[in-house]
Structures are given as C-alpha cells and as structure tokens.
Enzyme design. Sequence first.
Site, short mmCIF file in Angstrom:
data_model
loop_
_atom_site.label_atom_id
_atom_site.label_comp_id
_atom_site.label_asym_id
_atom_site.label_seq_id
_atom_site.Cartn_x
_atom_site.Cartn_y
_atom_site.Cartn_z
N PRO A 156 8.98 -4.69 6.56
CA PRO A 156 10.23 -3.92 6.64
C PRO A 156 11.43 -4.70 6.10
O PRO A 156 12.46 -4.11 5.80
CB PRO A 156 10.40 -3.66 8.14
CG PRO A 156 9.08 -3.97 8.76
CD PRO A 156 8.41 -4.96 7.89
N GLU A 202 4.79 -6.75 14.35
CA GLU A 202 5.54 -7.79 15.08
C GLU A 202 5.97 -8.93 14.17
O GLU A 202 6.89 -9.66 14.50
CB GLU A 202 4.71 -8.34 16.24
CG GLU A 202 4.37 -7.31 17.32
CD GLU A 202 3.09 -6.51 17.04
OE1 GLU A 202 2.53 -6.64 15.92
OE2 GLU A 202 2.66 -5.76 17.93
N ARG A 258 -2.01 3.80 -11.01
CA ARG A 258 -1.81 4.94 -11.91
C ARG A 258 -1.14 4.56 -13.22
O ARG A 258 -1.26 5.28 -14.21
CB ARG A 258 -0.91 6.00 -11.24
CG ARG A 258 -1.47 6.65 -10.02
CD ARG A 258 -0.47 7.65 -9.45
NE ARG A 258 -0.12 8.66 -10.44
CZ ARG A 258 -0.90 9.68 -10.76
NH1 ARG A 258 -2.05 9.84 -10.15
NH2 ARG A 258 -0.53 10.54 -11.68
N ASP A 290 5.90 12.14 -16.62
CA ASP A 290 6.01 12.55 -15.23
C ASP A 290 7.49 12.62 -14.86
O ASP A 290 8.24 11.70 -15.10
CB ASP A 290 5.28 11.54 -14.34
CG ASP A 290 5.28 11.99 -12.89
OD1 ASP A 290 6.23 11.63 -12.17
OD2 ASP A 290 4.37 12.71 -12.50
C1 J9Q Z 1 4.37 -4.20 7.77
N1 J9Q Z 1 6.82 -1.15 9.08
O1 J9Q Z 1 7.30 -0.52 6.55
C2 J9Q Z 1 7.81 -0.03 5.39
N2 J9Q Z 1 7.39 -0.79 4.39
C3 J9Q Z 1 6.63 -1.76 4.90
C4 J9Q Z 1 6.58 -1.59 6.27
C5 J9Q Z 1 5.87 -2.40 7.27
C6 J9Q Z 1 6.01 -2.14 8.63
C7 J9Q Z 1 5.32 -2.93 9.56
C8 J9Q Z 1 4.51 -3.96 9.13
C9 J9Q Z 1 5.04 -3.43 6.84
#
Ligand code: J9Q
Length: 257
Positions: free
Chosen positions: A89, A116, A153, A168
């Site tokens: 994240p 975590e 892709r 696209d």
């Molecule tokens: C590893 N939420 O969320 C959005 N992109 C990656 C992630 C993510 C998460 C939790 C753990 C990646």
Amino acid sequence: MTVDLVTIFPAMIEPTRVTGVVGRAIERRTLDVKVHDLRDFTTDRHRVVDDVPYGGGPGMVLKPEPLFRALDAIEAVREGPLTVVLTSPQGTRFTQAEAQRLSRVDHLVLLCGRYEGVDERVRERVTEEISIGDYVLSGGELPALVILDAVARLVPGVVGDEQSVAEDSFSRGLLDFPQYTRPAEVIAPGADPSGSPTLKVPDVLLSGHHGDIRRWRKRQALTRTLARRPDLLATADLDDEERAILRELKGARDGRD
Ligand code: J9Q
C-alpha cells in the site's frame, strides 16, 4: 519475459498460470512464470515466515531472510538484471504507463507483501514498490496478479492482435465506447413478453457505414469519459476529430448551465 513471483500462498497464483491470456502465453513459452513458495526458503522446522514487530503492536511482519534467500535463488537462475517489485500500500500507483514500462524488462520479480508489512530491510533489494490502489487487502497476491496480467498483455506475442492492444481505448486515455453483439433486438429482461418494449442495438452499428460507425464510437467514448472520468481528458491522446467532438460536447454541457 520471465516472471518470478514469491508468495506464502502459491495456490492463489496457480489458476492465473494455467488460464486465459497468461496461461496461453506460458504454454507457448512467450512468457515464463515461476511461483516460489516463501516457506521453501525458511531454515527452521516450522517454516516460519513472519514474526512479531519490534517495538510492539498488532499483526506479524514478514521476516527478511526467507525473502533474501528467495531473491538469491532467483538471481542464481536468471541471467542479467532483475526488476524487483514489492506490492504494498506504500507503493507508487500502478497505471497503464507503468505496465508499459515493466513490459520492456527481461526479468521481473514480484514479491507479495502481507497486510501487516514486510521487514523494512527487504527494501534494500527492491527496485520499486507498487500499489494498485487505495484499499485494504490481506496480502500482495491479488495486486501481483493484477500487475502480471496487465504487463503480460503488453509483451509482444502474448495478445494476438498487436494493433488492438496499441489502440485499446484505455491505452489512449479514454473509456471504451458501448459494445453490442447479436441479436439486434432482445426482450427487456423482466418485461412482459407480449407487446413489451425491446432493447435494440443502435441503428448506426447495423448500417454498414464505416465512417458513421467510427464517428459514433468516438462521440460515445468521449461522452462517457467526460461524464465518468473527466480527469482522463487532461492527458488523453486525441486526434483532431476527437478534439472537435470534445469541444462540441463541452459546449453543449456549458450551454445547459
Ligand atoms: C500488500 N493492501 O494494496 C493495494 N496495492 C497493493 C496492496 C497491498 C495491500 C496489502 C498487502 C499489498
């Protein structure tokens, strides 16, 4: 292109490896995707991959050494530099432009983080940290699969029609125009079949007038983009005709307020 994916849930990756566009590219050897179970790189009897965070707090953190050993094993097999992506994240946002950039690397490694977190020292071996969007997930497996699909892709030979990949609408920064298939008329679902309204395909698409169809589709794509994702229009790659249609659509919109 080779992709090495490191995860504590290899079973989550397997369906993508054998299905659809990615599965076919692997079969044809255009793409080589190897899945590595992080537990195979532990050295203890219980194959422990995580531990409590220093300083306290909830949840478990992925230990650094199994990830380092996994990366060492991948480096020993792949020749040339690795692009090591950690899904998290905290990463920069994954976009079609990022997918295009990654589709040009020879050896991609996708490390699946956990909700975590991952021991900060792992970032010593990470080229980039990528997020697919702002929502809470349990782990990085689904983000890694999103990246794999979008990148694969764009690898030459993975999707048959290179033209349609390049054209696209999302690659050009626009939403797609509406699509229809047969039949040309269907009874409205839930409606009374006797003398009830039908859902018709727009006449222009049945007309055989290719110029009219092309202009109708442009107008529809621009109308939708203006209504739903006006942010895309700032960077969209528009031709002269599309710019003219857009001016007209914006004029009509402003005329109303
Ligand atoms: C590893 N939420 O969320 C959005 N992109 C990656 C992630 C993510 C998460 C939790 C753990 C990646």
